[in-house]
Enzyme design. Structure first.
Site, short mmCIF file in Angstrom:
data_model
loop_
_atom_site.label_atom_id
_atom_site.label_comp_id
_atom_site.label_asym_id
_atom_site.label_seq_id
_atom_site.Cartn_x
_atom_site.Cartn_y
_atom_site.Cartn_z
CG HIS A 91 4.68 2.63 12.27
ND1 HIS A 91 5.08 1.70 11.32
CD2 HIS A 91 3.48 3.11 11.85
CE1 HIS A 91 4.15 1.64 10.37
NE2 HIS A 91 3.17 2.48 10.67
CD GLU A 110 -0.75 2.09 12.21
OE1 GLU A 110 -1.21 2.54 11.15
OE2 GLU A 110 0.43 2.24 12.53
P1 13P Z 1 -1.47 1.96 5.14
O1 13P Z 1 -2.70 2.82 5.31
O2 13P Z 1 -0.72 2.28 3.86
O3 13P Z 1 -1.78 0.50 5.28
O4 13P Z 1 -0.44 2.36 6.31
C1 13P Z 1 -0.91 2.50 7.61
C2 13P Z 1 0.18 2.93 8.49
O5 13P Z 1 1.18 2.26 8.65
C3 13P Z 1 0.04 4.23 9.18
O6 13P Z 1 1.05 4.38 10.11
#
Ligand code: 13P
Length: 262
Positions: free
Chosen positions: A98, A170
């Site tokens: 992550h 992400e």
């Molecule tokens: P947010 O949706 O709060 O930006 O977080 C996303 C995330 O890090 C999921 O792992």
């Protein structure tokens, strides 16, 4: 058969045991009618909440995962969690790499790779998270970064494991309270880059089936447009999913957009 749509949330370092249990109970009840042949729903709580989460969960409805894992089964790794400990809990899924692990705790692609291999060897569905920083985006090297994270992260992983692999894109600049969501066009384009790389790594057939989820400020205002992008297989949501009612609504609006709700 059409691909499943993935909806998941990472509870990060929020929610204690009590709050996690009531969240899971609410989410399970609210979403119980949704057809699990069409959707995959998962929640990734904190470590301390996992034993209670496992006890109360209906796992055919909501899958449970861990936020991180050590690459060794045991040893002098103070503060780490072994794959055997997660197996003892009977978890479905382990998240690796992550953004907050990579950037706050300085984990490297090399470490993520060791964790990915270990997680797969222990039978967990393995969710590898990747994403470029704002600076990498400004330097126009996002594609190279994403490819590097995938090629390094899956180094030595045989195609036999492809069915157990999920990927979350992400972008670092899109995550959390200071994040700004990627435009749907940008997200879709990067998902295309990721898909191409997965096909290179695992072959046409297996690479095409690996789910690639988008995460980073997913919210009720962008969820429908994100999920209808051809390259996006699911939504990995933080803040907008941490109230069960809100997450249920977000899931339903996304499914409706795809014509999957009556
Ligand atoms: P947010 O949706 O709060 O930006 O977080 C996303 C995330 O890090 C999921 O792992």
């Amino acid at each position: 058969m059409s691909k499943k749509i993935y909806f998941g949330t990472n509870l990060k370092m929020y929610k204690n045991i009590h709050d996690t249990v009531s969240y899971l109970e609410d989410l399970t009840r609210l979403t119980a009618d949704l057809n699990r042949d069409e959707i995959e729903l998962f929640v990734i709580p904190s470590y301390t909440s996992l034993p209670d989460a496992v006890k109360i969960s209906r796992r055919e409805l909501v899958h449970l995962g861990a936020q991180n894992m050590c690459w060794e089964e045991q040893g002098q790794f103070t503060g780490e969690i072994s794959p055997l400990m997660l197996k003892e809990l009977g978890l479905d899924l382990v998240m690796i790499g992550h953004s907050e692990r990579r950037h706050v705790f300085r984990e490297t692609d090399y470490e993520e790779n060791k964790k990915v291999l270990c997680s797969l060897e222990h039978g967990f569905t393995t969710l590898l998270c990747i994403g470029e920083t704002e600076q990498e985006k400004e330097y126009s090297i996002s594609n190279e970064i994403l490819r590097t994270q995938l090629i390094a992260g899956f180094h030595g992983v045989s195609t036999d494991y492809a069915k157990k692999i999920w990927v979350a894109y992400e972008p670092v600049w899109a995550i959390g309270v200071n994040g700004k969501p990627a435009s749907v066009e940008y997200a879709n384009e990067k998902h295309g880059v990721i898909r191409k790389c997965l096909v290179e790594l695992f072959g046409e057939e297996a690479g095409k089936l690996i789910p690639v989820l988008y995460g980073g400020s997913v919210n009720p205002g962008n969820a429908e447009r994100l999920i209808e992008q051809p390259e996006i297989d699911g939504l990995f949501t933080g803040r907008s999913a941490w109230q069960a009612e809100a997450f249920d609504k977000l899931i339903r609006s996304a499914l409706k957009k795809l014509g999957k709700m009556v």
